[in-house]
Design a protein around this motif. Structure first.
Motif, short mmCIF file in Angstrom:
data_model
loop_
_atom_site.label_atom_id
_atom_site.label_comp_id
_atom_site.label_asym_id
_atom_site.label_seq_id
_atom_site.Cartn_x
_atom_site.Cartn_y
_atom_site.Cartn_z
N PRO A 127 116.15 86.14 43.60
CA PRO A 127 115.51 86.37 42.30
C PRO A 127 116.52 86.73 41.22
CG PRO A 127 114.28 87.48 44.03
CD PRO A 127 115.58 87.01 44.65
N LEU A 128 116.36 86.15 40.05
CA LEU A 128 117.21 86.46 38.91
C LEU A 128 116.81 87.82 38.35
CD1 LEU A 128 119.35 85.47 36.85
CD2 LEU A 128 117.45 84.50 35.52
N THR A 129 117.79 88.70 38.17
CA THR A 129 117.50 90.06 37.68
C THR A 129 118.22 90.37 36.37
OG1 THR A 129 119.29 90.97 39.04
CG2 THR A 129 117.08 90.96 40.00
N ALA A 130 119.06 89.46 35.89
CA ALA A 130 119.80 89.71 34.65
C ALA A 130 119.48 88.61 33.64
CB ALA A 130 121.30 89.76 34.92
N TYR A 131 118.89 89.01 32.54
CA TYR A 131 118.48 88.07 31.50
C TYR A 131 119.11 88.46 30.17
CZ TYR A 131 114.71 86.62 34.69
OH TYR A 131 113.98 86.16 35.75
N ARG A 132 119.34 87.47 29.34
CA ARG A 132 119.81 87.73 27.98
C ARG A 132 118.58 88.04 27.11
NH1 ARG A 132 123.05 82.96 25.69
NH2 ARG A 132 124.37 83.62 27.44
N ARG A 133 118.61 89.17 26.49
CA ARG A 133 117.48 89.59 25.66
C ARG A 133 117.49 88.81 24.34
NH1 ARG A 133 114.33 93.98 26.47
NH2 ARG A 133 113.09 94.74 24.73
N GLU A 134 116.42 88.09 24.07
CA GLU A 134 116.32 87.28 22.87
C GLU A 134 114.99 87.51 22.18
OE1 GLU A 134 117.05 83.37 24.48
OE2 GLU A 134 119.17 83.50 23.96
N HIS A 135 115.06 87.77 20.88
CA HIS A 135 113.86 88.10 20.10
C HIS A 135 113.04 89.18 20.80
CE1 HIS A 135 114.23 85.12 16.86
NE2 HIS A 135 114.89 84.43 17.76
N ASP A 136 113.72 90.24 21.12
CA ASP A 136 113.14 91.48 21.64
C ASP A 136 112.68 91.42 23.09
OD1 ASP A 136 113.56 92.60 19.15
OD2 ASP A 136 111.51 92.25 18.46
N LYS A 137 112.78 90.28 23.76
CA LYS A 137 112.28 90.18 25.13
C LYS A 137 113.27 89.44 26.02
CE LYS A 137 108.29 92.10 24.16
NZ LYS A 137 107.86 93.38 24.74
N GLU A 138 113.24 89.77 27.32
CA GLU A 138 114.06 89.06 28.30
C GLU A 138 113.45 87.71 28.66
OE1 GLU A 138 116.30 92.49 30.93
OE2 GLU A 138 114.42 91.63 31.70
N LEU A 139 112.15 87.64 28.64
CA LEU A 139 111.46 86.40 29.03
C LEU A 139 110.14 86.32 28.26
CD1 LEU A 139 111.06 84.89 32.56
CD2 LEU A 139 109.01 85.31 31.21
N HIS A 140 109.83 85.13 27.77
CA HIS A 140 108.57 84.88 27.09
C HIS A 140 107.74 83.95 27.96
CE1 HIS A 140 109.85 86.59 23.15
NE2 HIS A 140 111.03 86.35 23.68
N LEU A 141 106.50 84.30 28.16
CA LEU A 141 105.61 83.50 29.00
C LEU A 141 104.50 82.93 28.14
CD1 LEU A 141 105.49 82.95 32.14
CD2 LEU A 141 103.56 84.52 32.17
N ILE A 142 104.41 81.61 28.11
CA ILE A 142 103.37 80.92 27.37
C ILE A 142 102.37 80.35 28.37
CG2 ILE A 142 102.84 79.05 25.76
CD1 ILE A 142 104.49 81.31 24.54
N LEU A 143 101.10 80.54 28.09
CA LEU A 143 100.05 80.03 28.96
C LEU A 143 99.07 79.24 28.09
CD1 LEU A 143 98.29 82.01 31.79
CD2 LEU A 143 96.96 80.60 30.24
N ALA A 144 98.80 78.00 28.48
CA ALA A 144 97.90 77.16 27.70
C ALA A 144 97.02 76.32 28.62
CB ALA A 144 98.69 76.24 26.77
N SER A 145 95.78 76.11 28.20
CA SER A 145 94.90 75.22 28.96
C SER A 145 95.31 73.79 28.67
CB SER A 145 93.44 75.44 28.56
OG SER A 145 93.24 75.14 27.19
N HIS A 146 94.94 72.88 29.55
CA HIS A 146 95.36 71.50 29.39
C HIS A 146 94.70 70.81 28.21
CE1 HIS A 146 98.01 70.92 32.87
NE2 HIS A 146 97.26 71.83 33.45
N ASP A 147 93.60 71.34 27.71
CA ASP A 147 93.01 70.77 26.50
C ASP A 147 93.53 71.45 25.24
OD1 ASP A 147 91.75 73.23 26.43
OD2 ASP A 147 89.72 72.43 26.46
N LEU A 148 94.43 72.44 25.42
CA LEU A 148 95.06 73.18 24.33
C LEU A 148 94.06 73.98 23.50
CD1 LEU A 148 97.78 70.64 23.17
CD2 LEU A 148 98.00 72.60 24.69
N GLY A 149 92.89 74.23 24.05
CA GLY A 149 91.94 75.10 23.38
C GLY A 149 92.22 76.56 23.62
#
Length: 319
Positions: free
Chosen positions: A101-123
């Protein structure tokens, strides 16, 4: 995430989708839901992927993130399925070639990782900020309103010299009964939580173009936007059909001496191809984050359709 444009195209594996969103939980950030989407015909240009389509002399940024593994790292979704309507802890890890597992991230725009979640119809769209444990595992609460297929995008940069930004994608299934929603018609105005957001400019395939948003409330321009993720606005665009991912950040930054806190927020963006895209603009005002959603067509004339269908955000962002 860097200023400018990063594009990652993702192939979808689930055909189901759903249209209304709401959010609960401490790790949950912007949520957008569209009410009564206006029906419209399918558009042939959505499948066009020719680089620089019709724009000689401009190189379309290469498509990335087509697989769950890229650049020596892989996204492992420990929660590949959930039950719609039930709060669930979404867990995942990013692992290197050795499976560590990766444990070292470069902090960018206040966060180490951004998670986007979208439905397949984009609603349904959510911008989540999961929490990382010492062992490298990530978790965030989710509560999906309807059954169907989602795509999860992990946007990060490893904290090693020379490492580049990566966006990895994985499919997430929500079990239960579902009814597909139709994409709202193209429009230049979105209303959310009492705010009106107007869009100017165009998204162009293979060429950089400006997208300018203007935020107002009760007929008055909002001139005291608050920084969110180190900027006055945050924009994600997803292409219909395959959920090609376009992640941009605004021109200028708070405190740079020239960027005003509203009412305008502008972005420089390049579409990977002609087609129909869903834009999700996050902005913060009076301590709350709101998400305005638009449907636009890249490589087409400015839409003459009525205003975009209202997008409603609910409490529970957890900022």
């Amino acid at each position: 995430m860097r200023t400018g444009v990063r594009i990652a195209a993702f192939a979808t594996a689930l055909a189901a989708s759903f249209g209304t969103a709401y959010g609960v939980g401490q790790g949950l950030d912007p949520v957008v839901a569209d009410s009564a989407p206006a029906p419209h015909e399918e558009h042939a240009e959505e499948t066009s992927t020719a680089p620089g389509d019709g724009h000689a002399g401009h190189e379309t940024p290469p498509a990335g993130g087509l697989q769950i593994t890229e650049g020596g790292y892989a996204l492992h979704l420990a929660t590949p399925s959930v039950r719609a309507g039930r709060p669930t802890e979404l867990r995942f890890t990013v692992r290197d070639d050795a499976g560590k597992p990766l444990t070292a991230y470069r902090r960018e725009h206040d966060k180490e990782l951004h998670l986007i979640l979208a439905s397949h119809d984009l609603g349904t769209f959510r911008h989540l900020h999961p929490v990382r444990a010492a062992d490298g595992s990530w978790s965030t609460p989710v509560d999906l309103p309807r059954a169907g297929g989602y795509r999860v995008f992990a946007d990060f940069t490893p904290a090693r010299e020379g490492a580049r930004n990566l966006v990895l994608g994985a499919d997430l299934a929500a079990g239960g009964d579902f009814e597909p929603a139709r994409l709202p018609a193209p429009g230049r105005t979105a209303r959310v939580d009492g705010y009106r957001v107007d869009l100017a400019g165009s998204l162009r395939p293979g060429q950089e173009g400006d997208l300018a948003f203007k935020v107002s409330r009760d007929g008055r321009p909002v001139t005291d936007l608050q920084p969110y993720l180190g900027a006055y606005g945050h924009l994600v665009a997803l292409r219909t059909g395959d959920l090609a991912y376009l992640h941009v950040h605004p021109n200028g930054a708070p405190g740079d001496g020239s960027t005003e806190p509203g009412p305008g927020v502008s972005f420089a963006a390049t579409a990977p191809s002609a087609g129909t895209y869903r834009l999700f603009l996050d902005f913060r005002h009076q301590g709350k984050v709101h998400t305005a959603a638009f449907t636009v067509r890249a490589g087409a004339a400015a839409p003459t359709a009525p205003e975009s269908a209202p997008a409603h955000s609910e409490d529970g962002h957890g900022h």
